[in-house]
Design a protein around this motif. Structure first.
Motif, PDB file in Angstrom:
ATOM      1  N   GLN A  75       0.848  -1.187   0.000  1.00  0.00           N
ATOM      2  CA  GLN A  75       0.000   0.000   0.000  1.00  0.00           C
ATOM      3  C   GLN A  75       0.887   1.241   0.000  1.00  0.00           C
ATOM      4  N   GLU A  76       0.431   2.286  -0.674  1.00  0.00           N
ATOM      5  CA  GLU A  76       1.269   3.463  -0.882  1.00  0.00           C
ATOM      6  C   GLU A  76       1.653   4.164   0.418  1.00  0.00           C
ATOM      7  N   ASP A  77       0.835   4.034   1.482  1.00  0.00           N
ATOM      8  CA  ASP A  77       1.166   4.721   2.725  1.00  0.00           C
ATOM      9  C   ASP A  77       2.063   3.895   3.633  1.00  0.00           C
ATOM     10  N   TYR A  78       2.434   2.690   3.223  1.00  0.00           N
ATOM     11  CA  TYR A  78       3.389   1.901   4.007  1.00  0.00           C
ATOM     12  C   TYR A  78       4.758   2.581   3.957  1.00  0.00           C
ATOM     13  N   PRO A  79       5.497   2.609   5.080  1.00  0.00           N
ATOM     14  CA  PRO A  79       6.844   3.204   5.048  1.00  0.00           C
ATOM     15  C   PRO A  79       7.753   2.412   4.131  1.00  0.00           C
ATOM     16  N   ASN A  80       8.789   3.051   3.631  1.00  0.00           N
ATOM     17  CA  ASN A  80       9.707   2.372   2.722  1.00  0.00           C
ATOM     18  C   ASN A  80      10.466   1.252   3.409  1.00  0.00           C
ATOM     19  N   PHE A  81      10.854   1.475   4.642  1.00  0.00           N
ATOM     20  CA  PHE A  81      11.458   0.437   5.467  1.00  0.00           C
ATOM     21  C   PHE A  81      10.569   0.299   6.695  1.00  0.00           C
ATOM     22  N   MET A  82      10.155  -0.909   6.998  1.00  0.00           N
ATOM     23  CA  MET A  82       9.106  -1.049   8.010  1.00  0.00           C
ATOM     24  C   MET A  82       9.487  -2.023   9.113  1.00  0.00           C
ATOM     25  N   LYS A  83       8.859  -1.849  10.264  1.00  0.00           N
ATOM     26  CA  LYS A  83       9.037  -2.782  11.362  1.00  0.00           C
ATOM     27  C   LYS A  83       8.372  -4.104  10.996  1.00  0.00           C
ATOM     28  N   HIS A  84       8.767  -5.140  11.717  1.00  0.00           N
ATOM     29  CA  HIS A  84       8.323  -6.482  11.361  1.00  0.00           C
ATOM     30  C   HIS A  84       6.805  -6.637  11.411  1.00  0.00           C
ATOM     31  N   GLU A  85       6.124  -5.912  12.328  1.00  0.00           N
ATOM     32  CA  GLU A  85       4.665  -6.032  12.404  1.00  0.00           C
ATOM     33  C   GLU A  85       4.018  -5.614  11.083  1.00  0.00           C
ATOM     34  N   LYS A  86       4.543  -4.549  10.507  1.00  0.00           N
ATOM     35  CA  LYS A  86       3.979  -4.034   9.258  1.00  0.00           C
ATOM     36  C   LYS A  86       4.229  -5.018   8.115  1.00  0.00           C
ATOM     37  N   PHE A  87       5.419  -5.584   8.079  1.00  0.00           N
ATOM     38  CA  PHE A  87       5.740  -6.532   7.019  1.00  0.00           C
ATOM     39  C   PHE A  87       4.895  -7.793   7.165  1.00  0.00           C
TER      40      PHE A  87
END
Length: 557
Positions: A75-87
């Motif tokens: 999704q476009e609002d996901y950070p470019n580098f993300m914490k494991h929960e987001k991934f």
């Protein structure tokens, strides 16, 4: 009747393997020993189950546009580098979008995978599983092992004299989850990979002192380059790959060292590569600052331990060590196979295209994700699964096992005689490896043809980042959204950054600026692309290599 395929593990590789089976009208059954998808990306507070999981502070080190499934952008609002929960949330979205969960049997352990008596004719396997104490046996036409590279912790205690005298705490990074419990302690971290750097940085905020021991040193990359753009998107490009393949390796090494030392001098920070060792790279934005501030102290390899101290190869001693954390990696493990297949699968040399065991009469076993790669493992495992499922269906042909084993034997002999370099443990070049697999299934983008048909898309494919969507432009598995995904990849990159609007903060950049900035690079890459296979070009390259190599050690890009 559709062929039945057993998929072992429901992590990143397992999910893409299930989907690829469905795309090829195969019938997958996935066995997952835990109660959820995601594999090591499913965080738990403790490590009592003995499984490898992410630590709480882990952040991805490859940006989202380079590490997504090729037909399912973040999704476009996901950070470019993300914490494991987001991934992990992204993996859930992927599984739900393609309705993969119904093919997974949770809390099921694979006990054994053995060839059936008529394997040479059918290629079938007997798979024995256990669910809540009850065993089940089933026959499958093919097997995809997606259990991951992080099953067995490598803990080389025998290489550290005196370690058994040490009275402090000894851990492997598999057991590390959170920094709580290390307050005020003196901690020695052994091993400088991505995990070693992350653990040292995090503990430096709570521990009294952190010592980071390395045998080889490493190059430290940041997550972003000049201008703040994601490192992977700026570096992993086809135009750069063409240049890297035609220039002498010694020249590339010189360019690389200048670029890496421009941010900070690695020798001054105790991070430079030991002479004679292969180049290593990690991604860590904070390690240099921690060294600069003294919260992390770099050390050479450990020579010997005492009850409370560590003696290092340079003669220095650090006393009152409370905890030693080994971040020394993992070894491949296939406990469900019988010998000699079990041992054979641990040797990369015996895996055709790093996937298929070469000694099998029938190509019905694929190991997905057991590779070292200079880029996103997720992107590679997806293409591995796409290729393997087409091999299962007989749509992609491979050489006979006798021919493959003969070639392997020849390579082993030449390596033993010193006539050939052993590259089986080297990390693979991202674009070259993916292009090779994509070409086998007819999904490799044809760049010259694209320049004639769709110049705007071709420009992004060749000069822009080599994102996974490129392998959905054509061939089996073609995705209608691939073109748009490529043309909008920078929009999704910038979206999560622009959360504060500043009107008239800058003037638009003129076209002349872009021409000045990129003109020379574009011209050079274009010429190299055209003349890459020219005999004259090869002659010049070889002559240049011969003249320069005596003065510069040879390495890789």
């Amino acid at each position: 009747m559709a062929k039945r395929v057993a998929v072992v593990g429901a992590g990143v590789s397992g999910l893409s393997s299930i989907k690829c089976c469905l795309d090829e009208d195969l019938e997958p059954t996935c066995f997952e020993r835990s109660d959820d998808i995601g594999g090591l990306w499913k965080f738990t507070e403790t490590s009592r189950d003995g499984r490898t999981r992410v630590y709480r502070s882990l952040v991805t080190n490859i940006c989202k546009e380079m590490s997504c499934y090729s037909d399912f952008p973040f999704q476009e609002d996901y950070p470019n580098f993300m914490k494991h929960e987001k991934f992990w949330g992204y993996l859930q979205e992927f599984a739900e979008h393609f309705d993969l969960l119904k093919y997974i049997r949770f809390r099921t352990t694979v006990c054994s995978i053995t060839k059936r008596p008529d394997f040479s004719e059918t290629g079938q396997w007997d798979v024995v599983t256990e669910t809540e104490g009850k065993q089940d046996r089933a026959v499958f036409d093919a097997v995809m092992v997606c259990s991951g590279r992080f099953l067995n912790p490598h803990l080389p205690l025998q290489s550290f004299p005196g370690i058994h005298k040490f009275k402090g705490q000894i851990l492997h990074s598999q057991e590390y989850r959170i920094p709580e419990g290390f307050e005020g302690k003196r901690v020695l971290v052994i091993g400088l990979g991505n995990t070693g750097g992350d653990v040292a940085v995090e503990l430096s905020r709570t521990a009294a002192q952190v010592f980071l021991s390395t045998r080889t040193g490493t190059w430290v990359n940041s997550r972003f380059l000049e201008g703040g753009y994601p490192f992977n998107m700026m570096v992993v490009r086809r135009c750069r790959n063409v240049i890297a393949q035609v220039l002498p390796s010694c020249v590339l090494k010189w360019i690389q060292e200048r670029r890496m030392n421009k941010r900070f001098n690695h020798e001054n920070y105790g991070l430079s590569i030991t002479k004679g060792k292969k180049p290593k790279f990690i991604v860590n934005d904070e390690l240099p600052t921690c060294i600069l501030c003294g919260t992390v102290t770099m050390k050479t390899s450990v020579k010997e331990f005492t009850e409370t101290s560590a003696l290092f190869e340079d003669g220095t001693v650090e006393g009152n060590i409370d905890t030693v954390i080994f971040t020394t990696g993992y070894t491949f493990s296939f406990p469900f196979f019988e010998e000699p297949l079990r041992s054979l699968c641990t040797k990369k040399l015996f895996l055709y295209k790093q996937i298929l065991p070469s000694n099998l009469e029938r190509a019905t076993l694929a190991l997905i994700g057991f590779i070292g790669l200079k880029g996103s493992i997720l992107s590679a495992t997806e293409l591995q699964a796409r290729w393997a499922t087409r091999v299962f269906k007989g749509l992609c042909k491979i050489p006979p096992s006798q021919k493959l084993m003969a070639e392997i034997t020849k390579k082993e002999q030449l390596t033993e005689r010193g006539m050939m370099k052993d590259t089986s443990e080297d990390k693979l070049d991202f674009i070259s490896y993916l292009d090779d697999l994509a070409a086998c299934i007819g999904a490799k983008p044809n760049v010259p043809f694209l320049f004639l048909k769709d110049p705007r898309l071709a420009w992004e494919v060749f000069f822009g980042p080599c994102t996974p969507y490129q392998y959905r432009l054509t061939g089996p598995g073609k995705w209608d959204g691939a073109r748009n995904a490529i043309l909008t990849q920078w929009d999704r990159t910038m979206k999560p950054l622009k959360t504060r609007f500043v009107p008239d903060s800058s003037k638009p950049v003129s076209m002349s600026h872009y021409l000045k900035a990129w003109g020379a690079s574009v011209l050079l890459a274009s010429l190299l692309l055209i003349f890459r296979s020219s005999p004259l070009f090869k002659l010049v390259r070889d002559k240049l290599q011969d003249r320069i190599s005596p003065y510069l050690p040879v390495s890789i890009w």
